[in-house]
Design a protein around this motif. Structure first.
Motif, PDB file in Angstrom:
ATOM      1  N   TYR A 185      -9.451   0.402   3.908  1.00  0.00           N
ATOM      2  CA  TYR A 185      -9.319   0.215   2.458  1.00  0.00           C
ATOM      3  C   TYR A 185      -8.847  -1.197   2.108  1.00  0.00           C
ATOM      4  O   TYR A 185      -8.765  -1.565   0.961  1.00  0.00           O
ATOM      5  CB  TYR A 185      -8.322   1.247   1.896  1.00  0.00           C
ATOM      6  CG  TYR A 185      -7.113   1.431   2.794  1.00  0.00           C
ATOM      7  CD1 TYR A 185      -6.014   0.577   2.704  1.00  0.00           C
ATOM      8  CD2 TYR A 185      -7.106   2.424   3.779  1.00  0.00           C
ATOM      9  CE1 TYR A 185      -4.929   0.710   3.560  1.00  0.00           C
ATOM     10  CE2 TYR A 185      -6.029   2.558   4.650  1.00  0.00           C
ATOM     11  CZ  TYR A 185      -4.941   1.708   4.533  1.00  0.00           C
ATOM     12  OH  TYR A 185      -3.883   1.835   5.378  1.00  0.00           O
ATOM     13  N   SER A 203      -2.203  -0.612  -8.232  1.00  0.00           N
ATOM     14  CA  SER A 203      -3.223   0.109  -8.992  1.00  0.00           C
ATOM     15  C   SER A 203      -2.719   1.441  -9.534  1.00  0.00           C
ATOM     16  O   SER A 203      -3.376   2.059 -10.370  1.00  0.00           O
ATOM     17  CB  SER A 203      -4.452   0.357  -8.111  1.00  0.00           C
ATOM     18  OG  SER A 203      -4.149   1.316  -7.107  1.00  0.00           O
ATOM     19  N   ILE A 204      -1.534   1.881  -9.057  1.00  0.00           N
ATOM     20  CA  ILE A 204      -1.065   3.174  -9.526  1.00  0.00           C
ATOM     21  C   ILE A 204       0.398   3.115  -9.978  1.00  0.00           C
ATOM     22  O   ILE A 204       1.100   4.119 -10.001  1.00  0.00           O
ATOM     23  CB  ILE A 204      -1.246   4.300  -8.457  1.00  0.00           C
ATOM     24  CG1 ILE A 204      -1.001   3.775  -7.060  1.00  0.00           C
ATOM     25  CG2 ILE A 204      -2.619   4.913  -8.501  1.00  0.00           C
ATOM     26  CD1 ILE A 204       0.338   3.989  -6.533  1.00  0.00           C
ATOM     27  N   TYR A 219      -2.885   4.708   1.433  1.00  0.00           N
ATOM     28  CA  TYR A 219      -4.163   3.988   1.458  1.00  0.00           C
ATOM     29  C   TYR A 219      -4.472   3.289   0.131  1.00  0.00           C
ATOM     30  O   TYR A 219      -5.454   2.583   0.006  1.00  0.00           O
ATOM     31  CB  TYR A 219      -5.321   4.954   1.755  1.00  0.00           C
ATOM     32  CG  TYR A 219      -5.112   5.845   2.959  1.00  0.00           C
ATOM     33  CD1 TYR A 219      -4.441   5.374   4.095  1.00  0.00           C
ATOM     34  CD2 TYR A 219      -5.602   7.149   2.981  1.00  0.00           C
ATOM     35  CE1 TYR A 219      -4.258   6.191   5.200  1.00  0.00           C
ATOM     36  CE2 TYR A 219      -5.424   7.958   4.090  1.00  0.00           C
ATOM     37  CZ  TYR A 219      -4.749   7.479   5.198  1.00  0.00           C
ATOM     38  OH  TYR A 219      -4.572   8.286   6.284  1.00  0.00           O
ATOM     39  N   THR A 220      -3.633   3.510  -0.872  1.00  0.00           N
ATOM     40  CA  THR A 220      -3.930   3.034  -2.222  1.00  0.00           C
ATOM     41  C   THR A 220      -3.080   1.803  -2.549  1.00  0.00           C
ATOM     42  O   THR A 220      -1.867   1.843  -2.346  1.00  0.00           O
ATOM     43  CB  THR A 220      -3.631   4.163  -3.237  1.00  0.00           C
ATOM     44  OG1 THR A 220      -4.373   5.325  -2.857  1.00  0.00           O
ATOM     45  CG2 THR A 220      -4.011   3.764  -4.646  1.00  0.00           C
ATOM     46  N   TYR A 278       0.815  -1.209   0.000  1.00  0.00           N
ATOM     47  CA  TYR A 278       0.000   0.000   0.000  1.00  0.00           C
ATOM     48  C   TYR A 278       0.846   1.256   0.000  1.00  0.00           C
ATOM     49  O   TYR A 278       1.740   1.416   0.829  1.00  0.00           O
ATOM     50  CB  TYR A 278      -0.935   0.031   1.218  1.00  0.00           C
ATOM     51  CG  TYR A 278      -2.042  -0.987   1.102  1.00  0.00           C
ATOM     52  CD1 TYR A 278      -3.202  -0.698   0.387  1.00  0.00           C
ATOM     53  CD2 TYR A 278      -1.899  -2.247   1.680  1.00  0.00           C
ATOM     54  CE1 TYR A 278      -4.208  -1.638   0.257  1.00  0.00           C
ATOM     55  CE2 TYR A 278      -2.903  -3.196   1.554  1.00  0.00           C
ATOM     56  CZ  TYR A 278      -4.051  -2.892   0.841  1.00  0.00           C
ATOM     57  OH  TYR A 278      -5.038  -3.826   0.709  1.00  0.00           O
TER      58      TYR A 278
END
Lengths: 337, 325
Positions: free
Chosen positions: A261, A193-194, A188-189, A185
């Motif tokens: 999350y 995904s990024i 929080y992401t 992570y």
């Protein structure tokens, strides 16, 4: 069939294994204590814990020699403790007391203990990578044999300083080891995904002519062995390494973040099946270390952390007269006459 | 005394310190083999070799970070950021890292390094290669800020900066590189935090920095010739530490203060000086303190536009005349 590993034929001896366990267990207990103290409002401001990531700090620090340098992020308690900084100094700094490593002037995110080679913890993502490169430049320039290790999270791989530092270190063949703690992570992401590639650090390694190294960051032995290889490469003048350690942050990003999350069951899965402390304790037993010895280590650490907590609690807050000290090298803050 | 250009004084200052101290090394883009885009470091590579004079990639964060990591662990690096405008891409290292590490670590970390950079306008380069950003640096606690106006000061203050225990941002003015001046022979080391009265006078004080110093002197000479107005010019030389004693004693004597600043007007360094003077010397003033600055606009490229943007001799002259008459 491969020969069963025993302590006798293994490259890591019992003494070293107990050292690795001691270091991991200390971080675990101290970090849990930091969390508890935060909930009691005794740790002020913020706090970024390494619960679940202890094996990385322990493995690298155990492989270091005394004059090696560590450069950490705001998630730096673990690395500071692993280098042998005083527990009172660390907890005291988190509690912003006079007994803290920096007397409360830095706080949780900036733990520094140069006497132990901890050259600071930095809270602007990426900044400390070039600094570690600079320390390595000095070692090469002055003929010193120390190596700089820089620890950073997966999120750091997407900032420019990461790429500048890697290129720079490779171009000048500097003795620096880049350690990415991929805990899945970026705050929080989910990192995947990024990020354009699956392995945020390792998949970038080839861009800088480096080997792609991915290890189980929750296995202190694997971390320790990998660190040894990287340090010996660096010390023999063969330049930097980039190591991606797969791990999992069992705590939230910071403070009391509950980590909502995260998908249901993920945290439990890691805690149950892939907790570095549990795994290492099993290995010690598997390798014939007596339960009594393990218990002794754990008891001792709990006592050390308890005593440090009490000492830090009873330490005064920093005196107001240090507010304006150490802005400049003359010890003061005067910017005019 | 030797006649050196401002750019030759840069190389002379670096060479003097590198000869004296093995821990001094110099890094930057195109600074070694090419001798720098402004030719201010010509000859250093030949003299000291690739170990100590190093061409880097275009990686300003790595340059300042590397200088910082080396300084923290025992070297005294000099790093060049080619144009001061480029400091914006590595400003983290100036604003958050080198300036704060000593304080945050309560004195455990040190950072004796020099960041040299080409500052200021007059080269028709436009808004991203011409700025005067000394006021950005001045706003940050923990660093020192130097901006010399003469070849002698370049060498002496550069040497002092290298020997200083704090991080120093050393602003060289691009439009001054070609000027010539006397530089003392042999070792020359000046003192940070000392302003200089470069033209004595009794009717008004101009406080100026870098390129504005020769312009202020010319304006003062013209005011004397044309109107018998005797203006004292103080070259600040270092913004941090700021030598208020020299400035204040000049203002106390003349009763009038003008600042001539190349940085854009808002929060320019002159604002701080005027505020100190108003606080501490209000009853010594015979009239308003007046700031002559670049307006609050990005710098234009066209020569006629740039010339009316940065304070010129004529503008300084006319403004002072207007105010004093």
């Amino acid at each position: 069939m491969a020969k069963k590993k025993t302590l006798k034929n293994d490259d890591i001896d019992e003494k070293k294994r107990l050292e690795l366990y001691n270091s991991q267990y200390l971080i675990r207990v101290a970090e849990q204590r930091a969390y508890d103290l935060f909930l009691e409002n005794l740790v002020k401001g913020t706090s970024h814990l390494s619960l679940g990531q202890e094996a990385i700090a322990a493995g690298f620090a155990t492989a270091m020699q005394e004059n090696d340098k560590s450069f950490c992020t705001y998630r730096g308690h673990a690395h500071t403790l692993a280098r042998g900084a005083s527990v009172v100094g660390v907890l005291g700094e988190l509690m912003q007391r006079d007994c803290g490593l920096m007397r409360g002037k830095g706080g949780s995110m900036h733990l520094t203990d140069t006497s132990k080679g901890v050259m600071g913890s930095y809270a602007i993502i990426g900044a400390h990578l070039p600094m570690a490169v600079g320390s390595a430049w000095r070692a090469q320039y002055m003929g010193h044999d120390d190596v700089a290790t820089v620890f950073f999270g997966d999120g750091t791989t997407n900032i420019g300083a990461f790429h500048e530092a890697l290129n720079y270190a490779v171009v000048y063949k500097l003795p620096v080891v880049f350690v990415c703690e991929n805990n899945n992570y970026m705050e929080y992401t989910p990192i995947e995904s990024i990020t354009a590639v699956k392995n945020p650090a390792a998949d970038r390694a080839s861009a800088y002519g480096l080997d792609s190294i991915i290890i189980d960051g929750n296995d202190a032995d694997e971390v320790y062995r990998t660190a040894q290889v990287a340090y010996s490469k660096a010390r023999s003048g063969e330049g930097p390494s980039l190591i991606e350690c797969k791990t999992y942050r069992q705590s939230g990003h910071s403070r009391a973040d509950p980590g909502a999350y995260r998908p249901d069951g993920e945290l439990d899965h890691w805690k149950k099946n892939n907790d570095p402390i549990t795994r290492y304790r099993s290995r010690l037993i598997e390798f014939g270390v007596k339960q009594k010895i393990i218990d002794g280590i754990e008891e001792n650490i709990k006592r050390v952390v308890d005593e440090a907590t009490e000492e830090a609690k009873s330490s005064p807050v920093p005196p107001e007269e240090i507010l304006t000290t150490n802005v400049y090298a003359n010890g003061g803050w005067a910017w005019r006459n | 005394m030797a006649q050196l250009t401002y750019r030759e004084a840069v190389a002379a200052g670096i060479a003097q310190e590198m000869e004296r101290d093995e821990t001094v090394a110099f890094i930057g883009e195109d600074v070694a083999r090419a001798g720098g885009v402004f030719k201010a470091t010509v000859g250093l590579f030949d003299k000291f070799g690739p170990k100590r004079v190093i061409d880097t990639p275009i990686s300003e964060q790595a340059i300042l970070g590397a200088a910082m990591g080396a300084a923290m662990t025992g070297m005294r690096p000099i790093a060049e950021i080619m144009f001061s405008d480029f400091l914006a891409v590595c400003w983290d290292f100036v604003a958050n890292e080198m300036s704060k590490s000593r304080y945050m670590s309560d004195g455990q970390l040190k950072c004796p390094l020099v960041v040299r950079t080409g500052n200021g306008g007059g080269s028709r380069f436009g808004a991203q290669h011409s700025q005067s950003i000394e006021n950005w640096a001045m706003a940050i606690p923990g660093i020192k800020v130097v901006a010399p106006s003469t070849p002698a000061d370049v060498k002496g203050l550069l040497a002092a900066s290298v020997r200083d225990e704090d991080p120093v941002i050393f602003f060289e003015h691009k439009s001054l590189y070609a000027i010539k001046g006397e530089v003392p022979e042999g070792e020359h080391v000046d003192t940070l935090g000392t302003a200089k009265v470069v033209r004595p006078g009794k009717d008004a004080t101009i406080v100026a920095l870098a390129l504005m110093v020769p312009r202020a002197i010319q304006a003062a000479d013209k005011l004397m010739t044309d109107h018998g107005i005797d203006v004292e010019v103080v070259d600040i030389r270092t913004l941090v530490p700021l030598d208020m004693k020299t400035i204040s004693s000049s203002v106390a004597k003349t009763g009038r203060l003008f600042t001539v600043e190349e940085n854009p007007r808002l929060c320019g360094w002159g604002a701080e000086i005027v505020s100190i003077v108003v606080d501490e010397l209000f009853w010594e003033l015979d009239g308003p303190a007046v700031r002559i600055t670049t307006p609050h606009i990005p710098l234009p490229a066209a020569d006629n536009l740039e010339d009316i943007t940065i304070p010129s001799v004529d503008r300084i002259y006319s403004k002072i005349l207007d105010v004093l008459r």
